[in-house]
Scaffold this motif. Sequence first.
Motif, PDB file in Angstrom:
ATOM      1  N   UNK A 119      28.173 -39.296  41.628  1.00 32.16           N
ATOM      2  CA  UNK A 119      29.141 -40.355  41.963  1.00 32.16           C
ATOM      3  C   UNK A 119      28.614 -41.231  43.099  1.00 32.16           C
ATOM      4  N   UNK A 120      27.949 -40.610  44.076  1.00 36.58           N
ATOM      5  CA  UNK A 120      27.433 -41.356  45.234  1.00 36.58           C
ATOM      6  C   UNK A 120      26.144 -42.108  44.954  1.00 36.58           C
ATOM      7  N   UNK A 121      25.212 -41.456  44.220  1.00 34.04           N
ATOM      8  CA  UNK A 121      23.845 -41.956  44.200  1.00 34.04           C
ATOM      9  C   UNK A 121      23.311 -42.376  42.836  1.00 34.04           C
ATOM     10  N   UNK A 122      24.003 -42.091  41.759  1.00 34.51           N
ATOM     11  CA  UNK A 122      23.448 -42.315  40.416  1.00 34.51           C
ATOM     12  C   UNK A 122      24.330 -43.232  39.582  1.00 34.51           C
ATOM     13  N   UNK A 123      23.815 -43.541  38.413  1.00 32.83           N
ATOM     14  CA  UNK A 123      24.577 -44.321  37.436  1.00 32.83           C
ATOM     15  C   UNK A 123      24.757 -43.480  36.186  1.00 32.83           C
ATOM     16  N   UNK A 124      25.932 -43.550  35.593  1.00 32.17           N
ATOM     17  CA  UNK A 124      26.196 -42.923  34.297  1.00 32.17           C
ATOM     18  C   UNK A 124      26.384 -44.061  33.307  1.00 32.17           C
ATOM     19  N   UNK A 125      25.577 -44.025  32.235  1.00 33.23           N
ATOM     20  CA  UNK A 125      25.531 -45.128  31.280  1.00 33.23           C
ATOM     21  C   UNK A 125      25.820 -44.605  29.880  1.00 33.23           C
TER      22      UNK A 125
END
Length: 172
Positions: A119-125
């Motif tokens: 949630x803080x550092x990544x992207x969910x695509x």
Amino acid sequence: MTSERLGQALVEEATKKSGLIWVRGAGAPAARALWHVWHEGAACVVGDGPGEQPLPGLTDGGTAEVTVRSKDKGGRLVSWTARVVELPSGSEQWEAAVGELKGKRLNAPDGEAMPARWARECRVVRLEPTGATAPLPDGSLAEAPLPTPVTTREPIPAGLPRLLFRKKRGRS
């Protein structure tokens, strides 16, 4: 109509069963292997954070070309076009996708704290199929190796078999 449904079924089943998909985002120089999970009609990937897979060229609202390989033989099964949708962190869709992704993530350094880090550092695509599948290529698309002098093959020396296969004498 029937061929369109068969294409959608092939995309879904092949992508579900494959551990990796090859994804080429818009403007990316080459396709990249990504681990994923099939969830609610789309391939979901997580990345672009420390310790996670890079997602080059996957921008929200863009398109990507996805190639799926056979899990047992490794050959190309289907290539399809996807619409790229980035899920906002903390949304209902994000929570559902992360719930599936965290079960597939191998060797995570932080265990149960992984969703908070994502949630803080990544992207969910989400890579949502548009319904378009590409025809399989005629050739292998493999590139020839670059010429180099260190790959020349010469006959083995005549004495080598005697050295390798001679019988050892026991000490008396």
